[in-house]
Design an enzyme around this catalytic site. Structure first.
Site, PDB file in Angstrom:
ATOM      1  N   PHE B 254       6.940   3.231  -6.019  1.00 19.59           N
ATOM      2  CA  PHE B 254       7.236   1.995  -5.184  1.00 19.59           C
ATOM      3  C   PHE B 254       8.269   2.538  -4.090  1.00 19.59           C
ATOM      4  O   PHE B 254       9.138   1.889  -3.695  1.00 19.59           O
ATOM      5  CB  PHE B 254       8.234   1.273  -6.336  1.00 19.59           C
ATOM      6  CG  PHE B 254       7.559   0.861  -7.405  1.00 19.59           C
ATOM      7  CD1 PHE B 254       6.281   0.554  -7.517  1.00 19.59           C
ATOM      8  CD2 PHE B 254       8.419   1.175  -8.758  1.00 19.59           C
ATOM      9  CE1 PHE B 254       5.785   0.147  -8.713  1.00 19.59           C
ATOM     10  CE2 PHE B 254       7.836   0.756  -9.714  1.00 19.59           C
ATOM     11  CZ  PHE B 254       6.523   0.390  -9.976  1.00 19.59           C
ATOM     12  N   ASN B 639     -11.809  -3.660  -3.145  1.00 12.02           N
ATOM     13  CA  ASN B 639     -12.314  -4.027  -4.748  1.00 12.02           C
ATOM     14  C   ASN B 639     -11.421  -5.127  -5.235  1.00 12.02           C
ATOM     15  O   ASN B 639     -10.013  -5.250  -5.212  1.00 12.02           O
ATOM     16  CB  ASN B 639     -11.724  -2.700  -5.342  1.00 12.02           C
ATOM     17  CG  ASN B 639     -11.984  -2.807  -7.138  1.00 12.02           C
ATOM     18  OD1 ASN B 639     -11.822  -4.058  -7.662  1.00 12.02           O
ATOM     19  ND2 ASN B 639     -12.343  -1.905  -7.643  1.00 12.02           N
ATOM     20  N   GLU B 713       2.148  -3.753  -0.611  1.00 11.41           N
ATOM     21  CA  GLU B 713       3.586  -4.303  -0.543  1.00 11.41           C
ATOM     22  C   GLU B 713       3.586  -5.976  -0.124  1.00 11.41           C
ATOM     23  O   GLU B 713       4.731  -6.282  -0.238  1.00 11.41           O
ATOM     24  CB  GLU B 713       4.339  -3.493   0.326  1.00 11.41           C
ATOM     25  CG  GLU B 713       4.665  -2.093  -0.175  1.00 11.41           C
ATOM     26  CD  GLU B 713       5.148  -1.037   0.816  1.00 11.41           C
ATOM     27  OE1 GLU B 713       6.096  -0.749   1.022  1.00 11.41           O
ATOM     28  OE2 GLU B 713       4.245  -0.310   1.538  1.00 11.41           O
TER      29      GLU B 713
END
Ligand code: FAD
Lengths: 353, 747
Positions: B254, B639, B713
């Site tokens: 993160f 995907n 994000e």
């Protein structure tokens, strides 16, 4: 972690004689003890495994529910009779910790979990020792961490909250602890077992002598235990300690708000330095009609002696509302079902079963 | 736009399919190799000694007790720390260094923040090292410290906000705001946050010799392998071939593993002193102070509009913090540069310095805090104007990016708002707050826009085609758990017209062609760009290899395509082996380089719309999220399964940011107090309701060589505002300080 000896005695007697709760400590599920050893808060020379010498049965005999101390939180919560008949016991277990911890943790160890106060968990962080009354210090209180500071039983200073849930049900419903030493047995009322911190102490102490282990806990089965609940408010929906909680039970004669309260059992969690049995609330309720007004009065009385740390005043309001809401619910509908408790986690209205 | 910046690429076949992430099975069966679990022959263990004060001088470090303890090999202090060079940090030289801070471990005579590693103990076992670390006694001469944003003067402008100046003015926003018919002028206060990935930060360092030279191998939890290699080169004066950095899998980061934190450097110091491989794992506590955080931020947003809702002025200003010696600056006003049409704009940031570890990138660093403030203020404006907040946004939709003065590469914000609104049944929402109840709960819904820039890092990839019909990618990128290997294999498979299962990929090792930082949601498009370039290079090579009498020999490489392991040109086709001989007998490989789009003609961002329904119990102070929906426009979704997971993860982080995440301090001691994940709350399963994710699947070949912009994000960026807007709708009260915890809500 500091090196220690590990002992795993075969008989209870060998265990008790080896344990003094300071340099030699009992290891049950380990979810409190090992955590605090890793933080260098508890530093025993010897760790004595007691899980295998404690019983783990749950028995209901002659209106007494007896739970042996080695029973896990999960086992007790899922016990058929507990599930069916004693909502406050079940709910104070299933709203505590996480499934993984409940599978490890024992009832005996659970009663002795330690405060979450940062000043206890960090031996190198001195707690503020000022008194809350010191009003010159208003700014000071914004600069320290009061999130685990007790609101009740604190003598006006920073002491750690007793963080557990199940123990509140234990003191609310008059349970007795069975203690056993190498050459004696005794019982003690749970409400006398816990003692509020004295000057310089950061958290509660207990009446447990060197050599003694908790071997069982027994609840008198009362109508109030059957019409009971555990109501817990926490920041997130699960896996969090209580901001405030209530263990409550009511025995009513009659219906709705005209009913008379024959017996009330009340304790608060997440607020006191010990699991907080409220004699004041019980007195304000027993023998009175089950009106909203009387519930409010009981809540007032219960929190009258609160001395919240600066910025924690809201927890007093929260506790009062938890109590009033719990009592109304017990009067109007009865205990919550599991489904309702899960629904509340998602901000949905409980639909009574 | 008729022609796109990057030529369009037809991506039929594997791209977009919901293929299961390749590392999934290894992860759920516990066999995935994470850094801290690695072992090496003769491995020793190091444990850092963190300072317990926030600022001061080190008077003495008494190592005598520790040195005598069983199993202890060495204690590293400023007295015996090996030679190293003090180098620029990440914030000063993004291309050359990923060093997080100028404060070095076990090397300073001063303390600049609590938790600074002042020494380390190396021992045979982790336990012995931990024991030894406890026995090291440090004496300090304490100095004054400041750890609260409320107590630090914001008297400094950051040097640069990711390349932009700290003050941006278009027109005279202050007077345009004064003259506006309708005004919103509000302040926001955001708490400090810590990343808390499940995988702890770790480094295993090993000094050895290689062809007569010193060599350093580091296994390390990092989002920036190639940059780590360069950083070690400069720190220890080594050549590229003397440094190898390896990280097969990252277990959550993160942003917290983007820079090189002191534990990694310390592991190298330790390994040098004891002349053996050393493992150093930061503890959970050490992640609070050891590895960066999101700075606390104070913001003001003022928006002035005509009574019809046309925005005339936007002012977004405020203060973030940085550390005493470093220069990380949180660019929280960045998204306000291009979100809405306005006549005048003023963005202005200041900073203050605290005695903390350096703040760092965390979960959409600039956008998450900035969009919370902007999107809450927009909602407040809609309320003042009595307009639907979606209509207000649509009304002020800009034609081009105001600050960059460029057209958008592909925006679709209005489509996201409309499509999301329909799926969320927004139309049924009563305009008035406090209109819906469900038992003890007040129910409200809220919406906010989301955005994230399309960022790229220079990346190289080698693609190998084999005559057996399989293909392979080599690239020193990182697998953060997002599915880099899976999606890049899909991307190559589509370009070759084969099934994704025929493609494999190696990453996570600096012996592979250099990759970029896996941060800024940049990996998919950056690696994708390199893979595409490698395929182009292969086409060229194949044309060169073609027998001179074949039509292929005179083909334009761009006209060459692939299908089922064959090379196609118009209606002709060749099996690969027909073209291969000599050293290219079994396989042919080419390296592709993607430089990133430096001077793009377009403004490159992703956009989205996020919808939330909350229940608020104002008597008990509770907020619970009942429904969430996100609709995003991020170009090609490589995907559908891993893509959806990225959006879900982002939105769940948004719930934490809005309602739970907060680093608590004792400012008296200058120390973090909730340094564990029982007290530092992130959402648990029970906090998360059913979530719906949708997207507008339109490739963006202006922003990206493969049509895909980042998706990692953007999912978090609108959530906090959508939640606070929903709480307003439920209760009629505004909450502008994060996190919105029970003591703020309770009446
Ligand atoms: C992350 C986390 C979250 C948690 N959340 C909650 C929560 O929400 N609500 C809640 O109620 N609890 C919570 N807990 C606390 C958890 O319930 C206790 O840690 C657990 O019940 C302790 O039981 P144990 O068997 O593991 O005790 P141990 O760790 O084995 O022992 C605890 C203490 O009791 C002593 N002891 C153990 N057995 C006996 C005995 N028979 N006689 C005398 N002394 C004994 C030990 O020496 C030790 O001092 C949480 C814990 C963690 C780690």
């Amino acid at each position: 972690m500091i090196p220690f000896e590990f002992a795993s005695p075969k008989r209870l007697q060998d265990a008790t004689s080896a344990i003094d709760h300071k340099s030699s400590m009992a290891l049950a599920g380990g979810t409190t003890l090992l955590d605090l050893m890793k933080l260098n808060v508890l530093t025993p020379d010897t760790v004595v495994s007691v899980a295998s010498v404690l019983g783990n049965s749950v028995r209901l005999e002659d209106d007494t529910l007896t739970i042996e101390a080695g029973c896990t939180m999960a086992q007790l919560a899922d016990h058929e009779r507990v599930r069916e008949s004693f909502p406050a016991i079940r709910q104070s277990l299933i709203t505590a910790a996480s499934p993984q911890i409940r599978n490890m943790a024992t009832i005996g160890g659970n009663l002795l979990q330690r405060t979450r106060s940062t000043y206890f968990r960090h031996p190198d962080m001195p707690p503020p020792d000022e008194s809350f009354d010191d009003s010159n210090h208003e700014k000071f209180w914004h600069r320290v961490d009061l999130s685990s500071a007790a609101v009740l039983g604190n003598s006006g200073r920073v002491v750690g909250t007793y963080p557990g849930d199940f123990a509140n049900t234990v003191v609310a419903f008059d349970a007795t602890l069975h203690l056993e030493g190498p050459d004696h047995q005794r019982t003690i009322h749970a409400r006398e077992f816990y003692q509020i911190p004295q000057r310089q102490e950061l958290q509660y102490s207990v009446d447990l002598k060197p050599g003694e282990l908790i071997t069982a806990i027994s609840f008198p089965v009362t109508p109030a235990l059957k019409n009971s609940l555990y109501f817990k408010v926490r920041e997130r929906s699960s896996y969090a300690f209580a901001l405030a909680s209530v263990a409550a039970g009511l025995e009513l004669e009659g219906q709705g708000s005209t009913a008379t309260i024959r017996q009330a059992k009340i304790a608060f969690g997440g607020l006191g330095s010990i699991p907080w049995f409220s004699q004041a609330a019980v007195q304000a309720l027993e023998g009175k009609p089950a009106t909203d007004d009387n519930f409010e009065k009981a809540a007032e009385a219960a929190l009258a002696e609160a001395t919240p740390p600066p910025g924690n005043e809201y927890r007093v309001r929260l506790a009062r509302r938890c109590l009033v809401r719990s009592l109304r619910r017990l009067r109007d509908v009865g205990p919550y079902s599991d489904t309702e408790i899960w629904a509340m986690q998602h901000g949905r209205t409980p639909t009574p079963a | 736009m008729a022609t796109t910046t990057f030529p369009k690429l037809s991506l039929e076949g594997a791209v977009g399919r919901p293929i299961v992430r390749r590392s999934g099975r290894a992860k759920v069966t516990g066999t995935a190799p994470f850094t801290a679990e690695r072992n090496l022959p003769g491995l020793l263990h190091a444990v850092a000694v963190p300072s317990t004060i926030a600022r001061g001088k080190i008077l003495s470090i008494d190592t005598s007790a520790a040195e005598k303890m069983t199993g202890v090999r060495a204690v590293i202090t400023p007295d015996n720390v090996p030679d190293f060079k003090r180098i620029p940090t990440f914030n000063e030289s993004m291309q050359e260094s990923c060093l997080a801070s100028h404060v070095y471990p076990a090397a300073e005579r001063e303390v600049y923040y609590a938790g600074q590693y002042v020494a380390a103990v190396v021992a045979d076992t982790f336990e012995a090292a931990r024991d030894g670390a406890l026995a090291v006694k440090v004496e300090y001469d304490e100095m004054d410290h400041v750890t609260s944003i409320d107590e630090a003067p914001a008297d400094e402008r950051p040097k640069s906000l990711f390349g932009a100046p700290p003050v941006i003015e278009i027109g005279d926003a202050v007077s345009a705001f004064e003259q506006a018919d309708v005004k919103v002028d509000v302040d926001f206060d955001l708490a400090m946050n810590h990343h808390n990935p499940i995988e702890l930060h770790a480094a295993l360092a090993h000094w050895d010799t290689w062809e007569g030279n010193e060599s350093l191998t580091v296994y390390e939890t990092t989002q920036s392998l190639s940059l780590s290699q360069k950083t070690y080169q400069s720190l220890f004066n080594l050549k590229p071939e003397q440094v190898r950095v390896i990280c097969e899998l990252v277990g959550g980061a993160f942003g917290s593993k983007g820079a090189m934190w002191p534990h990694s450097v310390l592991a190298c110091f330790c390994a040098k002193v004891v002349a053996a491989p050393v493992k150093l794992v930061a503890t959970r506590q050490q992640l609070f102070g050891g590895t960066g955080h999101r700075t606390p931020i104070k913001q003001r947003v003022a928006i002035g509009a005509n009574s019809d809702g046309t925005i005339k002025a936007i002012i977004h200003e405020g203060t973030a913090t940085t550390s005493e010696n470093d220069s990380y600056a949180e660019a929280f006003t960045m998204a306000t540069r291009m979100m809405y049409q306005t006549e005048a704009l003023r963005l202005a940031q200041t900073q203050s310095r605290l005695h903390t570890q350096s703040p760092t990138f965390m979960r959409a660093p600039a956008e998450t805090p900035g969009m919370f403030a902007l999107e809450t203020a927009i909602d407040e404006l809609a309320v003042k104007l009595d307009l639907d907040p979606i209509e207000l946004r649509v009304l002020n939709e800009p034609e081009k990016s105001l600050y960059e003065e460029k057209p958008f590469s592909g925006r679709h914000l209005v489509e996201c708002l409309r499509k999301g609104a329909e799926a969320f049944h927004w139309k049924e929402r009563p305009r008035k707050p406090r209109s819906t109840r469900d038992g003890d709960w007040l129910i409200g819904t809220g919406v906010a826009a989301a955005t994230y820039p399309a960022i790229f890092f220079p990346t190289q990839a080698r693609v190998t085609l084999r005559t057996d019909g399989t293909a392979h990618i080599d690239c020193c990128s990182q697998e953060l758990g997002t599915g880099t290997v899976t999606t890049q294999c899909q991307l190559l498979a589509s370009q070759l017209g084969i099934s994704a299962s025929r493609v494999s990929m190696n990453l996570g090792d600096t012996s592979l062609p250099p990759g970029g930082v896996s941060g800024g949601s940049a990996t998919a498009a950056s690696v994708g760009g390199a893979v595409r370039a490698a395929v182009d290079a292969l086409k060229k090579k194949l044309v060169e290899l073609a027998p001179s009498d074949s039509s292929l020999a005179s083909a334009r490489p761009d006209d060459v395509t692939f299908k089922d392991g064959k090379v196609l040109l118009g209606s002709d086709s060749w099996a690969l082996e027909e073209l291969m001989s000599g050293k290219f007998k079994d396989e042919i490989a080419a390296v592709g380089k993607f430089k990133g789009a430096k001077d793009s003609k377009t403004s490159n961002h992703s956009y989205g719309a996020q919808f939330v329904e909350v229940a608020v119990d104002e008597e008990l102070g509770l907020v619970r999220v009942r429904r969430m929906l996100g609709c995003f426009a991020c170009g090609t979704i490589l995907n559908a399964k891993t893509g959806r997971s990225q959006f879900l993860g982002g939105m769940i982080m948004g719930v934490g940011h809005a309602l739970q995440e907060k680093t608590v301090w004792d400012h008296r001691l200058g120390r973090i107090t909730n340094d564990n994940i029982a007290e530092y709350h992130v959402p648990v399963n029970a906090d998360i309701p059913d979530m719906e994710i949708m997207w507008i699947d339109e490739p963006d070949f202006n922003a990206s060589p493969v049509g895909a912009k980042g998706i990692g994000e953007i999912g978090i960026t609108g959530v906090a505002a959508a939640i606070s807007n929903a709480i307003y709708h439920a209760t009629g009260r505004r909450y502008r300080d994060l996190p919105i915890t029970p003591e703020k809500i309770i009446l």
